[in-house]
Scaffold this motif. Structure first.
Motif, PDB file in Angstrom:
ATOM      1  N   ILE A   6      38.844  16.564 -11.842  1.00  0.00           N
ATOM      2  CA  ILE A   6      39.116  15.623 -12.925  1.00  0.00           C
ATOM      3  C   ILE A   6      38.038  14.545 -12.900  1.00  0.00           C
ATOM      4  O   ILE A   6      37.717  14.000 -11.842  1.00  0.00           O
ATOM      5  N   LYS A   7      37.493  14.223 -14.073  1.00  0.00           N
ATOM      6  CA  LYS A   7      36.471  13.189 -14.199  1.00  0.00           C
ATOM      7  C   LYS A   7      36.982  12.094 -15.113  1.00  0.00           C
ATOM      8  O   LYS A   7      37.539  12.376 -16.176  1.00  0.00           O
ATOM      9  N   GLN A   8      36.784  10.853 -14.701  1.00  0.00           N
ATOM     10  CA  GLN A   8      37.171   9.717 -15.534  1.00  0.00           C
ATOM     11  C   GLN A   8      36.068   9.446 -16.541  1.00  0.00           C
ATOM     12  O   GLN A   8      34.910   9.244 -16.183  1.00  0.00           O
ATOM     13  N   ILE A   9      36.439   9.430 -17.831  1.00  0.00           N
ATOM     14  CA  ILE A   9      35.463   9.191 -18.897  1.00  0.00           C
ATOM     15  C   ILE A   9      35.765   7.924 -19.691  1.00  0.00           C
ATOM     16  O   ILE A   9      34.980   7.540 -20.543  1.00  0.00           O
ATOM     17  N   GLY A  10      36.906   7.294 -19.424  1.00  0.00           N
ATOM     18  CA  GLY A  10      37.284   6.084 -20.144  1.00  0.00           C
ATOM     19  C   GLY A  10      37.573   4.946 -19.194  1.00  0.00           C
ATOM     20  O   GLY A  10      37.996   5.148 -18.063  1.00  0.00           O
ATOM     21  N   SER A  11      37.366   3.741 -19.675  1.00  0.00           N
ATOM     22  CA  SER A  11      37.572   2.552 -18.859  1.00  0.00           C
ATOM     23  C   SER A  11      39.035   2.099 -18.931  1.00  0.00           C
ATOM     24  O   SER A  11      39.646   2.143 -19.996  1.00  0.00           O
ATOM     25  N   PRO A  12      39.586   1.620 -17.813  1.00  0.00           N
ATOM     26  CA  PRO A  12      40.952   1.100 -17.825  1.00  0.00           C
ATOM     27  C   PRO A  12      41.057  -0.334 -18.331  1.00  0.00           C
ATOM     28  O   PRO A  12      42.148  -0.886 -18.401  1.00  0.00           O
ATOM     29  N   ILE A  13      39.930  -0.932 -18.708  1.00  0.00           N
ATOM     30  CA  ILE A  13      39.953  -2.305 -19.217  1.00  0.00           C
ATOM     31  C   ILE A  13      40.691  -2.332 -20.550  1.00  0.00           C
ATOM     32  O   ILE A  13      40.475  -1.482 -21.411  1.00  0.00           O
ATOM     33  N   ARG A  14      41.583  -3.317 -20.715  1.00  0.00           N
ATOM     34  CA  ARG A  14      42.402  -3.496 -21.918  1.00  0.00           C
ATOM     35  C   ARG A  14      43.309  -2.301 -22.195  1.00  0.00           C
ATOM     36  O   ARG A  14      43.573  -1.957 -23.334  1.00  0.00           O
ATOM     37  N   ARG A  15      43.787  -1.672 -21.149  1.00  0.00           N
ATOM     38  CA  ARG A  15      44.762  -0.588 -21.260  1.00  0.00           C
ATOM     39  C   ARG A  15      46.069  -1.059 -20.637  1.00  0.00           C
ATOM     40  O   ARG A  15      46.080  -1.943 -19.784  1.00  0.00           O
ATOM     41  N   PRO A  16      47.189  -0.462 -21.024  1.00  0.00           N
ATOM     42  CA  PRO A  16      48.472  -0.838 -20.417  1.00  0.00           C
ATOM     43  C   PRO A  16      48.482  -0.601 -18.905  1.00  0.00           C
ATOM     44  O   PRO A  16      47.779   0.270 -18.389  1.00  0.00           O
ATOM     45  N   ALA A  17      49.290  -1.370 -18.216  1.00  0.00           N
ATOM     46  CA  ALA A  17      49.353  -1.306 -16.752  1.00  0.00           C
ATOM     47  C   ALA A  17      49.779   0.071 -16.262  1.00  0.00           C
ATOM     48  O   ALA A  17      49.296   0.539 -15.225  1.00  0.00           O
ATOM     49  N   ASP A  18      50.668   0.755 -16.997  1.00  0.00           N
ATOM     50  CA  ASP A  18      51.108   2.073 -16.545  1.00  0.00           C
ATOM     51  C   ASP A  18      49.966   3.084 -16.576  1.00  0.00           C
ATOM     52  O   ASP A  18      49.896   3.973 -15.718  1.00  0.00           O
ATOM     53  N   GLN A  19      49.035   2.957 -17.525  1.00  0.00           N
ATOM     54  CA  GLN A  19      47.891   3.865 -17.561  1.00  0.00           C
ATOM     55  C   GLN A  19      46.949   3.594 -16.394  1.00  0.00           C
ATOM     56  O   GLN A  19      46.399   4.526 -15.803  1.00  0.00           O
TER      57      GLN A  19
END
Length: 58
Positions: A6-19
């Motif tokens: 699995i590769k992370q392609i998106g930033s967790p900035i400004r995403r809900p805490a559960d994500q």
């Protein structure tokens, strides 16, 4: 058991805490990081909750 990359392609900035927690649970958290996990229903479910932030690498 089979494994999946699995590769992370998106930033967790400004995403809900559960994500953000799901990303950390998958062993991700920084952009373009790749992890190899067992191919289980739990991992597949986490991937389906974050289709905009992770991708499966063959």
């Amino acid at each position: 058991m089979a494994t999946i990359k699995i590769k992370q392609i998106g930033s967790p900035i400004r995403r809900p805490a559960d994500q953000k927690k799901i990303l950390i649970g998958l062993g991700l958290g920084k952009m373009h990081r790749v992890v190899e996990l067992e191919d289980t229903a739990e991992v597949r479910g986490a991937i389906k909750k974050l289709p905009h932030m992770v991708e499966v690498v063959e």
